[in-house]
Write a protein that holds these residues in place. Structure first.
Motif, PDB file in Angstrom:
ATOM      1  N   ASN A  26       0.851  -1.185   0.000  1.00 37.34           N
ATOM      2  CA  ASN A  26       0.000   0.000   0.000  1.00 37.34           C
ATOM      3  C   ASN A  26       0.890   1.239   0.000  1.00 37.34           C
ATOM      4  O   ASN A  26       0.921   2.006   0.961  1.00 37.34           O
ATOM      5  CB  ASN A  26      -0.917  -0.001   1.230  1.00 37.34           C
ATOM      6  N   ALA A  27       1.643   1.416  -1.106  1.00 34.60           N
ATOM      7  CA  ALA A  27       2.657   2.476  -1.174  1.00 34.60           C
ATOM      8  C   ALA A  27       2.051   3.872  -1.077  1.00 34.60           C
ATOM      9  O   ALA A  27       2.756   4.833  -0.806  1.00 34.60           O
ATOM     10  CB  ALA A  27       3.452   2.338  -2.470  1.00 34.60           C
ATOM     11  N   PHE A  28       0.745   3.994  -1.283  1.00 32.33           N
ATOM     12  CA  PHE A  28       0.071   5.293  -1.232  1.00 32.33           C
ATOM     13  C   PHE A  28      -0.296   5.678   0.200  1.00 32.33           C
ATOM     14  O   PHE A  28      -0.826   6.761   0.434  1.00 32.33           O
ATOM     15  CB  PHE A  28      -1.204   5.254  -2.079  1.00 32.33           C
ATOM     16  N   ILE A  46      -3.259   8.922   3.575  1.00 37.32           N
ATOM     17  CA  ILE A  46      -3.494   8.147   2.358  1.00 37.32           C
ATOM     18  C   ILE A  46      -3.675   9.107   1.189  1.00 37.32           C
ATOM     19  O   ILE A  46      -4.629   9.881   1.158  1.00 37.32           O
ATOM     20  CB  ILE A  46      -4.736   7.251   2.513  1.00 37.32           C
ATOM     21  N   GLU A  47      -2.757   9.068   0.229  1.00 38.05           N
ATOM     22  CA  GLU A  47      -2.865   9.899  -0.969  1.00 38.05           C
ATOM     23  C   GLU A  47      -3.576   9.093  -2.052  1.00 38.05           C
ATOM     24  O   GLU A  47      -3.022   8.162  -2.629  1.00 38.05           O
ATOM     25  CB  GLU A  47      -1.487  10.334  -1.466  1.00 38.05           C
ATOM     26  N   LEU A  48      -4.821   9.437  -2.308  1.00 36.25           N
ATOM     27  CA  LEU A  48      -5.627   8.700  -3.279  1.00 36.25           C
ATOM     28  C   LEU A  48      -5.312   9.137  -4.699  1.00 36.25           C
ATOM     29  O   LEU A  48      -5.370   8.334  -5.630  1.00 36.25           O
ATOM     30  CB  LEU A  48      -7.112   8.895  -2.967  1.00 36.25           C
ATOM     31  N   ARG A  49      -4.997  10.400  -4.875  1.00 36.78           N
ATOM     32  CA  ARG A  49      -4.507  10.953  -6.136  1.00 36.78           C
ATOM     33  C   ARG A  49      -4.009  12.358  -5.853  1.00 36.78           C
ATOM     34  O   ARG A  49      -4.224  12.880  -4.757  1.00 36.78           O
ATOM     35  CB  ARG A  49      -5.598  10.972  -7.212  1.00 36.78           C
ATOM     36  N   LEU A  52      -6.132  14.868  -3.688  1.00 34.86           N
ATOM     37  CA  LEU A  52      -7.184  14.155  -2.957  1.00 34.86           C
ATOM     38  C   LEU A  52      -6.531  13.277  -1.895  1.00 34.86           C
ATOM     39  O   LEU A  52      -5.909  12.268  -2.207  1.00 34.86           O
ATOM     40  CB  LEU A  52      -8.036  13.303  -3.898  1.00 34.86           C
ATOM     41  N   ASP A  53      -6.662  13.684  -0.633  1.00 37.07           N
ATOM     42  CA  ASP A  53      -5.993  12.994   0.472  1.00 37.07           C
ATOM     43  C   ASP A  53      -6.987  12.613   1.559  1.00 37.07           C
ATOM     44  O   ASP A  53      -7.891  13.384   1.906  1.00 37.07           O
ATOM     45  CB  ASP A  53      -4.916  13.898   1.081  1.00 37.07           C
ATOM     46  N   LEU A  54      -6.791  11.423   2.093  1.00 41.33           N
ATOM     47  CA  LEU A  54      -7.613  10.889   3.171  1.00 41.33           C
ATOM     48  C   LEU A  54      -6.747  10.721   4.416  1.00 41.33           C
ATOM     49  O   LEU A  54      -5.629  10.198   4.334  1.00 41.33           O
ATOM     50  CB  LEU A  54      -8.211   9.534   2.762  1.00 41.33           C
ATOM     51  N   GLY A  55      -7.238  11.177   5.558  1.00 39.55           N
ATOM     52  CA  GLY A  55      -6.541  10.986   6.823  1.00 39.55           C
ATOM     53  C   GLY A  55      -7.443  10.277   7.817  1.00 39.55           C
ATOM     54  O   GLY A  55      -8.647  10.527   7.870  1.00 39.55           O
ATOM     55  N   GLY A 181      -3.547  -3.074  -1.645  1.00 38.45           N
ATOM     56  CA  GLY A 181      -2.986  -2.662  -2.921  1.00 38.45           C
ATOM     57  C   GLY A 181      -3.881  -1.731  -3.708  1.00 38.45           C
ATOM     58  O   GLY A 181      -4.621  -0.916  -3.145  1.00 38.45           O
ATOM     59  N   ILE A 182      -3.846  -1.868  -5.035  1.00 33.70           N
ATOM     60  CA  ILE A 182      -4.582  -0.960  -5.911  1.00 33.70           C
ATOM     61  C   ILE A 182      -6.086  -1.073  -5.692  1.00 33.70           C
ATOM     62  O   ILE A 182      -6.816  -0.083  -5.785  1.00 33.70           O
ATOM     63  CB  ILE A 182      -4.228  -1.242  -7.398  1.00 33.70           C
TER      64      ILE A 182
END
Length: 324
Positions: A26-28, A46-49, A52-55, A181-182
């Motif tokens: 889960n490299a992101f 978590i960098e989704l793109r 766009l970031d999730l914490g 993963g992805i």
């Protein structure tokens, strides 16, 4: 002894490199152990793109912490407090959310107490990503949502609301993602946008309800809010609709119509949703069993309570308590 930090110092301390844990699958995502000098728990970034970031934050402080934030540029952001009181970004409590538009955030000071374990998720969305996702041809202003994307020099909008059943379900699924993963990345992004959709729906409903409420007499609106207070104070043993109407000085027909116009749902629906929410909070805290949680919110039949809980949150109360 209380600790005082700037917001930058706070996050630099929480996200020190030595606290980070890198997972190749889960490299992101990077998980940070909460610094022991402040408390215990973790922060997951978590960098989704790009944009766009999730914490996900789950921690408990050892002592009070005060943070100071300067005036600063701000993206679109939403925060859901799932457990705990207070918030470094505002005074949220469990079962509430905050939605911020883009623009400028004002300088602010926040205090955080070590009372209980905190669990919350927050999402940052750059305005360009938000517009691209919705489609460049969509005019937010014409939809009544223009305040969500303000020019950088304008103060951002801020809205605090109560987490709905659909939001609780999406949050639960996000926190208990079954993939890696992805697939995990795609799944989490889908939940982030699902929550955004539910927030937008609330914003649009709020505007419609406000328009309808304007058709009520001001005195009637005050009486409807009084009825709401009575229901919240007596979740375990609420009055009948007729008695409630008498207590606030309305007839039952006016109360029913006013409640739907002000809150967007029936009196019974509102009562039921808040009973379920209180029961959910009791189960999260883990200090009572399912039967006691049902009793405290006014359910005498455990089977009926379990069925109502499963219908609202998509999982049995027993399993929800075990997962929380």
């Amino acid at each position: 002894m209380a600790v005082t930090l700037s917001q930058e110092e706070y996050w630099n301390l929480v996200k020190q490199p030595q606290h980070g844990a890198f997972d190749q699958a889960n490299a992101f995502e990077t998980a940070f152990q909460y610094p022991t000098q402040l408390g215990q728990g973790y922060n997951r970034s978590i960098e989704l793109r790009d944009g766009l970031d999730l914490g996900i934050d789950h921690y408990q402080l050892h002592e009070s912490v005060t943070t100071h934030a300067p005036e600063r540029p701000h993206p679109i952001e939403y925060i859901f407090r799932i457990a705990g009181k207070g918030n470094q970004f505002g005074a949220l409590s469990a079962g509430q959310y905050a939605l911020y538009g883009s623009g400028t955030a004002p300088a602010e000071t926040s205090e955080h107490t070590p009372d209980e374990m905190v669990l919350e998720i927050n999402v940052h969305i750059e305005p360009s990503v938000f517009k691209t996702y919705l489609g460049e041809s969509l005019d937010l202003a014409s939809e009544g949502l223009g305040y969500l994307v303000q020019p950088p020099e304008q103060l951002y909008s801020e809205r605090v609301g109560v987490t709905t059943a659909a939001m609780h379900t999406a949050l639960h699924q996000l926190l208990h993602c079954p993939f890696t993963g992805i697939t995990k990345k795609v799944y989490l992004e889908s939940k982030v946008w699902e929550l955004m959709a539910l927030l937008l729906d609330q914003e649009l409903n709020r505007r419609e309800v406000k328009h309808c409420a304007n058709q009520l007499k001001p005195d009637d609106v005050e009486r409807v809010y009084h009825a709401q207070e009575i229901l919240l104070q007596q979740l375990d043993n609420p009055p009948s609709l007729l008695n409630l109407a008498r207590q606030v000085g309305l007839n039952d027909c006016t109360l029913k119509r006013g409640f739907r116009q002000v809150f967007g749902e029936t009196t019974f629906g509102y009562l039921h949703n808040h009973r379920m929410e209180k029961a959910r909070q009791l189960l999260i805290e883990g200090e009572v069993n399912v039967s006691e949680a049902a009793r405290q919110v006014g359910f005498t039949n455990r089977s009926y309570f379990a069925a109502a809980f499963r219908k609202k949150y998509g999982v049995s109360p027993k399993k929800y308590r075990r997962w929380s």
